[in-house]
Design an enzyme around this catalytic site. Structure first.
Site, PDB file in Angstrom:
ATOM      1  N   ASP A  56       0.809  -1.231   0.000  1.00 55.53           N
ATOM      2  CA  ASP A  56       0.000   0.000   0.000  1.00 55.53           C
ATOM      3  C   ASP A  56       0.840   1.277   0.000  1.00 55.53           C
ATOM      4  OD1 ASP A  56      -2.256  -1.592   0.197  1.00 55.53           O
ATOM      5  OD2 ASP A  56      -2.858  -0.887   2.178  1.00 55.53           O
ATOM      6  N   CYS A  91      -4.221  -5.774  -2.836  1.00 56.11           N
ATOM      7  CA  CYS A  91      -3.022  -6.586  -2.556  1.00 56.11           C
ATOM      8  C   CYS A  91      -2.955  -7.903  -3.319  1.00 56.11           C
ATOM      9  CB  CYS A  91      -2.914  -6.910  -1.075  1.00 56.11           C
ATOM     10  SG  CYS A  91      -2.981  -5.465  -0.019  1.00 56.11           S
ATOM     11  N   ASP A 338       2.728  -3.110  -3.886  1.00 55.11           N
ATOM     12  CA  ASP A 338       1.679  -3.883  -4.568  1.00 55.11           C
ATOM     13  C   ASP A 338       0.624  -2.984  -5.203  1.00 55.11           C
ATOM     14  OD1 ASP A 338       0.636  -3.167  -2.084  1.00 55.11           O
ATOM     15  OD2 ASP A 338       0.027  -5.183  -1.506  1.00 55.11           O
ATOM     16  N   ASN A 339       0.210  -1.930  -4.468  1.00 53.38           N
ATOM     17  CA  ASN A 339      -0.761  -0.966  -5.022  1.00 53.38           C
ATOM     18  C   ASN A 339      -0.542   0.367  -4.327  1.00 53.38           C
ATOM     19  OD1 ASN A 339      -2.543  -3.060  -3.090  1.00 53.38           O
ATOM     20  ND2 ASN A 339      -2.696  -0.893  -2.515  1.00 53.38           N
TER      21      ASN A 339
END
Ligand SMILES: *[C@@H]1O[C@H](CO)[C@@H](O)[C@H](O)[C@H]1NC(C)=O
Ligand SMILES: *[C@@H]1O[C@H](CO)[C@@H](O)[C@H](O)[C@H]1NC(C)=O
Ligand SMILES: *[C@@H]1O[C@H](CO)[C@@H](O)[C@H](O)[C@H]1NC(C)=O
Length: 607
Positions: A56, A91, A338-339
């Site tokens: 994140d 995720c 991941d994001n």
């Protein structure tokens, strides 16, 4: 350690001429001679690869500015990919995409838990015997991993089956994955172990250095290179299963970082908690946040930055360990998240799962042999490209089921592709975006507002990010499962506040020198290809619409001779909203190809 003969001779010669005092001074240069000798030997070998994956971490909210060691070791010593995108801002789908090189629509791991996602779905789809660490072992690598692999990889299911493909592993397991001070790790085939009372980033740093030592030992003893994946949970929200009900609260930094960044706030850009609603669909109905909420979210933001300090130190320790072992010069280090993440933009509470740049753009750095230092790469790259990149760096062949292609690596390993299609096409200008399911507000007490549900359902959409500095466009287009449409021109509206998708009140009539409807017809057709693309059609999507190969960019496609073809093209339209990839909910799957120029009517059904 056996010294290379020439270095041993050099030491002997130097030692013979040196008195005791000088010897001390000579230690340093001698070390460097040895190190460079070793490095020369390793250079002939396959390079090592270290992959650091945060959870994140944003690019757009400025987290990198607060990581001086990352800047020192990766930004200044490597290349920064400033247009790197996440196809699915959540995720588990993002991680499965990373480790398989496929879009979520080709893994069908679209959520964090069954039936649509999580570790069990990854296994069910056959990927436990067909993903990156397994391919790397076949390419001669010893492979290691520590930290979070996937969601729903738990203290209950970690052995049914064990994750395949790693010579050494130490996984974080649910429901303790996000518990900063109450984590559970599970090593190789051993029982899970609780690290209650210790900070998870300190634990993972220790484990990562241990795995690096194992990898380095394999290089020294057997000449086998290593891959080490390191996936800390910072700066994800904290979730403590010992304090039910399970909720997502502020990240917890290590004691030594708690005092930092007093007074720092979420950057106040124009889209931060704006006076008028923005976005479409459920986002347009969010209420403006009150002062107390804004204060609380600023605190949440600071806790993220503080939690990232442990990761900053981890990066430093990893680089130092590699350097001390003399393998740094033959090691690629890849760093990404991941994001992405938003806090307050478009009035959104902290979270991800949206298609705005905050959520889909993430940091990507690569340093290593031949990679330019301090360079900023502008090409559009995406998470589907990273498994291809790793195999490429490892000198292994690309796979036909890859949806991505290696990122540009100027001066790095020579680009060799085993697909003519890639060689004959320019690097693409699009990033494909797709999402299924719900949106969740994070941070204690946060919500989507008093009149909105606690969790938003039907947060299902397809998106397309198109970026070409050369041709001067920078666009985001999306179609939601309730058939709401969105279009932002980021050259004029970098904060995505003004939806220019034509409506009765719209004043926008022209874009890129064409009527806006003509531009949208092209974007819609491109997205129609991308939403179900596979392999090369994912990185050369225009070739599906124009099989003659004469169209490779939006600019090419805007030629007015194609107007009729695009007007008549099949449009994207959902039948209904679903929480997962249910094909028959997603409307038409195929469209028309442009074959001849006669009357602009030469189209035929594709496939
Ligand atoms: C790592 O695993 C691979 C595949 O099983 C194996 O060939 C290799 O020898 C292992 N390396 C070590 C150091 O055990
Ligand atoms: C979600 O979409 C489904 C199917 O399109 C619909 O039946 C349902 O009412 C929607 N739920 C909400 C909360 O909008
Ligand atoms: C994806 O998985 C879901 C849940 O198992 C299933 O219902 C759906 O049909 C799958 N989609 C595809 C395209 O295979």
């Amino acid at each position: 350690m056996r010294l290379p003969t020439t270095a041993a001779a050099a030491i002997a010669a130097l030692a013979a001429t040196a008195n005791a005092f000088d010897l001390q001074q000579l230690q340093q240069p001698l070390q460097s001679i040895l190190k460079s000798q070793e490095n020369k030997q390793h250079q002939k070998q396959q390079p090592n690869i270290v992959f650091i994956l945060t959870d994140d971490q944003d690019l757009q909210l400025d987290s990198l500015s607060y990581m001086p060691l990352l800047q020192k070791h990766l930004q200044r010593e490597g290349t920064f990919y400033e247009n790197h995108f996440v196809p699915t801002a959540l995720c588990c789908p993002a991680r499965v995409t990373l480790w398989t090189g496929r879009y979520a629509h080709n893994t069908n791991v679209t959520n964090v838990k069954p039936p649509y996602g999580g570790y069990p779905k990854f296994v069910e789809q056959g990927f436990n015997s067909n993903f990156l660490p397994i391919w790397l072992q076949s390419a001669g690598y010893n492979t290691y991993y520590t930290g979070k692999l996937f969601n729903s990889h738990t203290v209950e299911n970690y052995h049914s089956p064990h994750v395949a493909g790693f010579n050494g592993s130490d996984f974080l397991l649910d429901p303790f994955t996000y518990s900063y001070l109450n984590s559970v790790y599970q090593r190789n085939h051993h029982e899970p172990t609780s690290y209650a009372g210790r900070h998870t980033t300190d634990v993972i740093t220790e484990k990562a250095l241990g795995l690096l030592d194992d990898g380095i030992a394999g290089v020294e003893s057997a000449g086998r290179p290593f891959f080490v994946g390191i996936a800390p949970v910072a700066p994800h929200a904290n979730m403590n299963p010992s304090d039910p009900p399970l909720k997502m609260t502020e990240p917890i930094p290590a004691e030594r970082h708690k005092h930092l960044f007093k007074g720092v706030k979420v950057p106040r850009k124009p889209h931060f908690n704006p006076d008028t609603p923005s976005g479409v669909n459920w986002i347009a109905s969010l209420p403006q946040q009150d002062e107390a909420t804004v204060d609380q979210n600023d605190h949440f933001y600071r806790q993220r930055l503080r939690a990232l300090q442990g990761v900053d130190e981890l990066v430093d320790q990893v680089v130092t360990r590699l350097d001390d072992a003399g393998v740094l010069d033959n090691t690629y280090i890849i760093y990404t998240s991941d994001n992405g993440y938003h806090i307050g933009q478009h009035r959104l509470p902290p979270g991800k799962e949206c298609g705005f740049d905050e959520d889909i753009r993430v940091p990507l750095f690569i340093r290593g042999p031949g990679i330019p230092k301090g360079r900023v790469e502008k090409a559009v790259t995406a998470h589907v490209d990273l498994a291809p990149t790793v195999l490429h760096l490892a000198g292994a062949a690309q796979r036909d089921d890859f949806d991505g292609i290696p990122v540009p690596l100027p001066n790095g390993r020579k680009q060799v592709y085993n697909r003519e299609i890639i060689e004959s096409h320019k690097r693409h200008e699009h990033a494909n975006v797709e999402f299924w399911g719900i949106a969740i507000p994070e941070g204690e007490g946060n919500s989507f507002g008093p009149n909105n549900p606690a969790v938003v359902e039907n947060n299902t959409y397809k998106g397309l990010r198109l970026h070409s500095p050369e041709s001067g466009y920078d666009l985001y287009y999306s179609v939601w499962c309730n058939n709401a449409h969105e279009l932002y021109d980021l050259t004029k509206d970098p904060y995505q506040l003004h939806n220019i998708y034509p409506s009765s009140s719209s004043i926008h009539r022209y874009l890129l020198g064409a009527s806006i409807d003509q531009v949208i017809n092209r974007l819609d057709a491109l997205l129609l290809v991308l939403k179900s693309c596979r392999g090369h059609t994912c990185h050369a999507p225009w070739s599906v619409l124009h099989p003659k190969g004469d169209v490779e960019t939006l600019k090419d496609a805007l030629d007015s001779k194609f107007d009729y073809f695009y007007e008549e093209q099949v449009k994207i339209e959902y039948d209904r909203c679903e929480g997962g990839y249910i094909v028959d909910a997603e409307g038409p799957q195929v469209g028309y190809q442009y074959l001849t120029e006669r009357d602009g009517l030469g189209w035929s059904h594709w496939e």
